[in-house]
Design a protein around this motif. Structure first.
Motif, PDB file in Angstrom:
ATOM      1  N   GLU A 112       0.819  -1.207   0.000  1.00  0.00           N
ATOM      2  CA  GLU A 112       0.000   0.000   0.000  1.00  0.00           C
ATOM      3  C   GLU A 112       0.855   1.261   0.000  1.00  0.00           C
ATOM      4  OE1 GLU A 112      -3.629   0.431  -0.096  1.00  0.00           O
ATOM      5  OE2 GLU A 112      -3.008  -1.397  -1.075  1.00  0.00           O
ATOM      6  N   GLY A 113       1.939   1.242   0.734  1.00  0.00           N
ATOM      7  CA  GLY A 113       2.833   2.402   0.767  1.00  0.00           C
ATOM      8  C   GLY A 113       3.415   2.723  -0.596  1.00  0.00           C
ATOM      9  N   ASP A 145      -7.129   9.694  -8.064  1.00  0.00           N
ATOM     10  CA  ASP A 145      -7.124  10.832  -7.140  1.00  0.00           C
ATOM     11  C   ASP A 145      -7.427  10.417  -5.701  1.00  0.00           C
ATOM     12  OD1 ASP A 145      -6.577  12.576  -9.219  1.00  0.00           O
ATOM     13  OD2 ASP A 145      -8.705  12.964  -9.623  1.00  0.00           O
ATOM     14  N   ASP A 146      -7.671   9.142  -5.470  1.00  0.00           N
ATOM     15  CA  ASP A 146      -8.030   8.670  -4.130  1.00  0.00           C
ATOM     16  C   ASP A 146      -6.857   8.056  -3.367  1.00  0.00           C
ATOM     17  OD1 ASP A 146     -10.683   9.459  -4.374  1.00  0.00           O
ATOM     18  OD2 ASP A 146     -11.250   7.567  -5.331  1.00  0.00           O
ATOM     19  N   VAL A 147      -5.633   8.329  -3.788  1.00  0.00           N
ATOM     20  CA  VAL A 147      -4.471   7.754  -3.107  1.00  0.00           C
ATOM     21  C   VAL A 147      -4.464   8.143  -1.635  1.00  0.00           C
ATOM     22  CG1 VAL A 147      -1.941   7.787  -2.966  1.00  0.00           C
ATOM     23  CG2 VAL A 147      -3.059   7.581  -5.183  1.00  0.00           C
ATOM     24  N   GLY A 148      -4.639   9.414  -1.338  1.00  0.00           N
ATOM     25  CA  GLY A 148      -4.629   9.868   0.052  1.00  0.00           C
ATOM     26  C   GLY A 148      -5.706   9.210   0.891  1.00  0.00           C
ATOM     27  N   PRO A 149      -6.972   9.261   0.452  1.00  0.00           N
ATOM     28  CA  PRO A 149      -8.028   8.607   1.226  1.00  0.00           C
ATOM     29  C   PRO A 149      -7.820   7.093   1.383  1.00  0.00           C
ATOM     30  CG  PRO A 149      -8.996  10.157  -0.314  1.00  0.00           C
ATOM     31  CD  PRO A 149      -7.527  10.089  -0.632  1.00  0.00           C
ATOM     32  N   MET A 150      -7.350   6.414   0.339  1.00  0.00           N
ATOM     33  CA  MET A 150      -7.108   4.973   0.437  1.00  0.00           C
ATOM     34  C   MET A 150      -6.004   4.680   1.456  1.00  0.00           C
ATOM     35  SD  MET A 150      -9.168   3.128  -1.526  1.00  0.00           S
ATOM     36  CE  MET A 150      -8.398   1.634  -2.139  1.00  0.00           C
ATOM     37  N   TRP A 151      -4.973   5.500   1.471  1.00  0.00           N
ATOM     38  CA  TRP A 151      -3.874   5.327   2.425  1.00  0.00           C
ATOM     39  C   TRP A 151      -4.370   5.541   3.857  1.00  0.00           C
ATOM     40  CZ3 TRP A 151       0.348   2.962   3.301  1.00  0.00           C
ATOM     41  CH2 TRP A 151       1.262   3.396   4.262  1.00  0.00           C
ATOM     42  N   ARG A 152      -5.147   6.585   4.073  1.00  0.00           N
ATOM     43  CA  ARG A 152      -5.664   6.855   5.417  1.00  0.00           C
ATOM     44  C   ARG A 152      -6.600   5.738   5.880  1.00  0.00           C
ATOM     45  NH1 ARG A 152      -5.224  11.872   3.127  1.00  0.00           N
ATOM     46  NH2 ARG A 152      -7.407  12.007   2.460  1.00  0.00           N
ATOM     47  N   THR A 153      -7.388   5.197   4.972  1.00  0.00           N
ATOM     48  CA  THR A 153      -8.266   4.084   5.322  1.00  0.00           C
ATOM     49  C   THR A 153      -7.450   2.853   5.692  1.00  0.00           C
ATOM     50  OG1 THR A 153      -9.988   4.922   3.847  1.00  0.00           O
ATOM     51  CG2 THR A 153     -10.158   2.617   4.497  1.00  0.00           C
ATOM     52  N   LEU A 155      -4.379   2.859   6.960  1.00  0.00           N
ATOM     53  CA  LEU A 155      -3.786   3.110   8.280  1.00  0.00           C
ATOM     54  C   LEU A 155      -4.823   2.920   9.387  1.00  0.00           C
ATOM     55  CD1 LEU A 155      -1.466   6.180   7.604  1.00  0.00           C
ATOM     56  CD2 LEU A 155      -0.842   3.751   7.771  1.00  0.00           C
ATOM     57  N   ALA A 156      -6.052   3.319   9.126  1.00  0.00           N
ATOM     58  CA  ALA A 156      -7.121   3.097  10.107  1.00  0.00           C
ATOM     59  C   ALA A 156      -7.342   1.598  10.318  1.00  0.00           C
ATOM     60  CB  ALA A 156      -8.412   3.769   9.649  1.00  0.00           C
ATOM     61  N   GLY A 157      -7.254   0.825   9.246  1.00  0.00           N
ATOM     62  CA  GLY A 157      -7.369  -0.630   9.358  1.00  0.00           C
ATOM     63  C   GLY A 157      -6.246  -1.225  10.184  1.00  0.00           C
ATOM     64  N   LEU A 158      -5.037  -0.686  10.043  1.00  0.00           N
ATOM     65  CA  LEU A 158      -3.915  -1.149  10.871  1.00  0.00           C
ATOM     66  C   LEU A 158      -4.176  -0.853  12.343  1.00  0.00           C
ATOM     67  CD1 LEU A 158      -0.648  -0.198   8.929  1.00  0.00           C
ATOM     68  CD2 LEU A 158      -1.783  -2.420   9.085  1.00  0.00           C
ATOM     69  N   ALA A 159      -4.720   0.311  12.617  1.00  0.00           N
ATOM     70  CA  ALA A 159      -5.034   0.671  14.004  1.00  0.00           C
ATOM     71  C   ALA A 159      -6.067  -0.298  14.584  1.00  0.00           C
ATOM     72  CB  ALA A 159      -5.529   2.113  14.081  1.00  0.00           C
ATOM     73  N   VAL A 160      -7.064  -0.666  13.795  1.00  0.00           N
ATOM     74  CA  VAL A 160      -8.067  -1.636  14.236  1.00  0.00           C
ATOM     75  C   VAL A 160      -7.389  -2.977  14.528  1.00  0.00           C
ATOM     76  CG1 VAL A 160     -10.055  -3.012  13.474  1.00  0.00           C
ATOM     77  CG2 VAL A 160     -10.019  -0.543  13.078  1.00  0.00           C
ATOM     78  N   ALA A 161      -6.447  -3.369  13.659  1.00  0.00           N
ATOM     79  CA  ALA A 161      -5.750  -4.642  13.841  1.00  0.00           C
ATOM     80  C   ALA A 161      -4.992  -4.668  15.162  1.00  0.00           C
ATOM     81  CB  ALA A 161      -4.797  -4.886  12.676  1.00  0.00           C
ATOM     82  N   VAL A 162      -4.376  -3.562  15.515  1.00  0.00           N
ATOM     83  CA  VAL A 162      -3.613  -3.501  16.762  1.00  0.00           C
ATOM     84  C   VAL A 162      -4.554  -3.416  17.963  1.00  0.00           C
ATOM     85  CG1 VAL A 162      -1.987  -2.101  18.099  1.00  0.00           C
ATOM     86  CG2 VAL A 162      -1.565  -2.509  15.668  1.00  0.00           C
ATOM     87  N   GLU A 163      -5.532  -2.535  17.886  1.00  0.00           N
ATOM     88  CA  GLU A 163      -6.390  -2.265  19.043  1.00  0.00           C
ATOM     89  C   GLU A 163      -7.448  -3.344  19.292  1.00  0.00           C
ATOM     90  OE1 GLU A 163      -7.882   1.626  18.093  1.00  0.00           O
ATOM     91  OE2 GLU A 163      -5.841   2.426  17.994  1.00  0.00           O
ATOM     92  N   ARG A 164      -8.117  -3.802  18.230  1.00  0.00           N
ATOM     93  CA  ARG A 164      -9.228  -4.746  18.420  1.00  0.00           C
ATOM     94  C   ARG A 164      -8.852  -6.190  18.133  1.00  0.00           C
ATOM     95  NH1 ARG A 164     -13.670  -1.337  15.587  1.00  0.00           N
ATOM     96  NH2 ARG A 164     -13.517  -2.991  14.062  1.00  0.00           N
TER      97      ARG A 164
END
Length: 195
Positions: A112-113, A145-153, A155-164
């Motif tokens: 993704e990066g 044009d959705d590179v930024g939003p896809m990247w942020r989504t 990263l949010a998924g990674l946070a869910v993986a760690v937290e939940r």
């Protein structure tokens, strides 16, 4: 924050993989670029098959929308390759360890990066080779044009993986490092110019 850990913790591996990928070379030819696409396809195809087993929906992510293999195949066809040629591209035989959710997500972090760095590459390909998303550079135009939003989504998924999901950050980091290392090794082997 998991993103800072991954970014800082993979700096050396990222630099090595980037150095193995000659797409920013000012002297890049279409033939050179086609070889790069072959190598990338050979890495992405088997790794994406492994990553398909990740429970993406539990993380709020759509895996099918993130797959890059179809874009690489499209680019190779746009550059004159036949579908049969794409079907027989050698697959990487030393994939990173994606045996746990955390390691698999570390692998996905690298893939993704690459879409972020791809923004620089796509401009270079347009200037030097005249390539766009429909003429051989779809991979580097992934998400448009959705590179930024896809990247942020992501990263949010990674946070869910760690937290939940309880993914250990050190395993995420190990997966990302392994992926950069495997990619660099694969590129070095497949793009090496015979002596």
């Amino acid at each position: 924050m998991i993103h800072a850990l991954l970014k800082d913790g993979t700096r050396a591996q990222h630099a090595r993989a980037e150095a193995s990928l000659p797409v920013m070379d000012p002297a890049l030819t279409r033939a050179d670029y086609a070889r790069v696409l072959h190598a990338l396809h050979g890495f992405h195809a088997p790794l994406e098959r492994q990553l398909a087993a990740v429970p993406w929906d539990r993380l709020g992510l759509d895996w099918d929308a993130r797959r890059k293999t179809p874009l690489l195949a499209r680019d190779l066809r746009a550059l004159g390759g036949a579908p049969a040629d794409v079907a027989v591209i050698p697959a990487c035989d030393r994939l990173p360890d994606a045996s746990t959710l955390a390691r698999a997500l570390g692998c996905a972090y690298v893939l993704e990066g690459a879409t972020l760095g791809g923004q620089l590459v796509r401009r270079h390909l347009a200037r030097t080779l005249g390539l766009g998303p429909d003429t051989g550079a779809a991979y580097y135009h992934a998400y448009g044009d959705d590179v930024g939003p896809m990247w942020r989504t992501f990263l949010a998924g990674l946070a869910v993986a760690v937290e939940r999901e309880g993914c250990p950050p050190d395993e995420l980091l190990a997966g990302a490092r392994d992926t950069f290392d495997a990619l660099a090794e694969w590129l070095d082997r497949t793009l090496a110019v015979p002596a």
